[in-house]
Write an enzyme that holds these catalytic residues in place. Structure first.
Site, PDB file in Angstrom:
ATOM      1  N   GLN A  94      44.847 -17.942 111.788  1.00 51.33           N
ATOM      2  CA  GLN A  94      46.155 -18.457 112.216  1.00 51.33           C
ATOM      3  C   GLN A  94      45.954 -19.537 113.274  1.00 51.33           C
ATOM      4  O   GLN A  94      45.263 -19.326 114.275  1.00 51.33           O
ATOM      5  CB  GLN A  94      47.036 -17.332 112.783  1.00 51.33           C
ATOM      6  CG  GLN A  94      48.459 -17.813 113.080  1.00 51.33           C
ATOM      7  CD  GLN A  94      49.399 -16.705 113.558  1.00 51.33           C
ATOM      8  OE1 GLN A  94      48.987 -15.562 113.774  1.00 51.33           O
ATOM      9  NE2 GLN A  94      50.662 -17.060 113.732  1.00 51.33           N
ATOM     10  N   HIS A 100      54.545 -17.943 109.580  1.00 50.78           N
ATOM     11  CA  HIS A 100      54.768 -18.694 108.334  1.00 50.78           C
ATOM     12  C   HIS A 100      54.087 -17.968 107.193  1.00 50.78           C
ATOM     13  O   HIS A 100      52.969 -17.483 107.322  1.00 50.78           O
ATOM     14  CB  HIS A 100      54.234 -20.128 108.446  1.00 50.78           C
ATOM     15  CG  HIS A 100      52.850 -20.220 109.017  1.00 50.78           C
ATOM     16  ND1 HIS A 100      52.606 -20.125 110.372  1.00 50.78           N
ATOM     17  CD2 HIS A 100      51.646 -20.374 108.426  1.00 50.78           C
ATOM     18  CE1 HIS A 100      51.305 -20.210 110.579  1.00 50.78           C
ATOM     19  NE2 HIS A 100      50.688 -20.355 109.423  1.00 50.78           N
ATOM     20  N   HIS A 102      52.336 -18.525 103.761  1.00 44.44           N
ATOM     21  CA  HIS A 102      51.771 -19.505 102.828  1.00 44.44           C
ATOM     22  C   HIS A 102      52.130 -19.025 101.428  1.00 44.44           C
ATOM     23  O   HIS A 102      51.838 -17.875 101.071  1.00 44.44           O
ATOM     24  CB  HIS A 102      50.244 -19.542 102.920  1.00 44.44           C
ATOM     25  CG  HIS A 102      49.689 -20.025 104.217  1.00 44.44           C
ATOM     26  ND1 HIS A 102      49.243 -21.307 104.416  1.00 44.44           N
ATOM     27  CD2 HIS A 102      49.491 -19.384 105.396  1.00 44.44           C
ATOM     28  CE1 HIS A 102      48.784 -21.448 105.644  1.00 44.44           C
ATOM     29  NE2 HIS A 102      48.913 -20.288 106.263  1.00 44.44           N
TER      30      HIS A 102
HETATM   31  P1  5GP Z   1      47.640 -21.139 109.652  1.00 36.80           P
HETATM   32  O1  5GP Z   1      46.257 -21.725 109.814  1.00 36.80           O
HETATM   33  O2  5GP Z   1      48.290 -20.942 111.013  1.00 36.80           O
HETATM   34  O3  5GP Z   1      47.717 -19.926 108.786  1.00 36.80           O
HETATM   35  O4  5GP Z   1      48.492 -22.224 108.860  1.00 36.80           O
HETATM   36  C1  5GP Z   1      48.996 -23.375 109.464  1.00 36.80           C
HETATM   37  C2  5GP Z   1      49.248 -24.339 108.341  1.00 36.80           C
HETATM   38  O5  5GP Z   1      50.091 -25.357 108.824  1.00 36.80           O
HETATM   39  C3  5GP Z   1      47.980 -25.010 107.813  1.00 36.80           C
HETATM   40  O6  5GP Z   1      47.845 -24.726 106.425  1.00 36.80           O
HETATM   41  C4  5GP Z   1      48.217 -26.494 108.097  1.00 36.80           C
HETATM   42  O7  5GP Z   1      47.729 -27.330 107.057  1.00 36.80           O
HETATM   43  C5  5GP Z   1      49.723 -26.570 108.235  1.00 36.80           C
HETATM   44  N1  5GP Z   1      50.188 -27.611 109.117  1.00 36.80           N
HETATM   45  C6  5GP Z   1      49.705 -27.918 110.353  1.00 36.80           C
HETATM   46  N2  5GP Z   1      50.414 -28.922 110.895  1.00 36.80           N
HETATM   47  C7  5GP Z   1      51.378 -29.253 109.986  1.00 36.80           C
HETATM   48  C8  5GP Z   1      52.434 -30.231 109.989  1.00 36.80           C
HETATM   49  O8  5GP Z   1      52.642 -30.988 110.936  1.00 36.80           O
HETATM   50  N3  5GP Z   1      53.205 -30.286 108.873  1.00 36.80           N
HETATM   51  C9  5GP Z   1      53.021 -29.450 107.799  1.00 36.80           C
HETATM   52  N4  5GP Z   1      53.831 -29.602 106.769  1.00 36.80           N
HETATM   53  N5  5GP Z   1      52.035 -28.518 107.775  1.00 36.80           N
HETATM   54  C10 5GP Z   1      51.233 -28.420 108.855  1.00 36.80           C
END
Ligand code: 5GP
Ligand code: ZN
Length: 114
Positions: A94, A100, A102
């Protein structure tokens, strides 16, 4: 939350490719997609992770899952199969601490994930 990337997307201070919006959720394409269809579904209200969303206990977690499924239907992957992932905590990858889901589909998804 003033310093949260996804709160800024909700507030439209940062643009996003929105695919579905409901009264309490927002779905938009991941900026770095890991599958042909990779959409993030968030509650508009700030909660740091899935555990915090669950204890909010007001139906918001249900709304996020319903939106995730609706995205899969609209994107045409509900029949073939899709994956919903909540990375929870840094050890699980994360990086954005506004919960969020996915939603991934459009290719064969292997198991176990990396
Ligand atoms: P995590 O790593 O927290 O599970 O997922 C965060 C997700 O947010 C990642 O897949 C990354 O690509 C996406 N993400 C990060 N910054 C942005 C952004 O500014 N816009 C969008 N649409 N996605 C983002
Ligand atoms: Zn936030």
């Amino acid at each position: 939350m003033t310093d949260c990337l996804f709160c800024k997307i909700v507030a439209k201070e940062i643009p996003a490719d929105v695919v579905l919006e409901t009264d309490r959720t927002l779905a938009f394409r991941d900026i770095n997609p890991q599958a042909p269809m990779h959409v993030l579904v968030i509650p508009k209200e700030h909660h740091a992770n899935a555990a915090e969303l669950a204890v909010a206990d007001d139906g918001l977690a249900d709304d996020v899952l319903k939106t995730a499924h609706e995205v899969a239907v609209r994107e045409g992957v509900a029949e073939t199969g899709y994956r919903v992932v909540f990375n929870t905590g840094p050890g699980a990858g994360q990086t954005v601490f506004h919960v969020h889901a996915h939603v991934l589909g459009g290719r064969n998804l292997t198991w176990p994930p990396g």
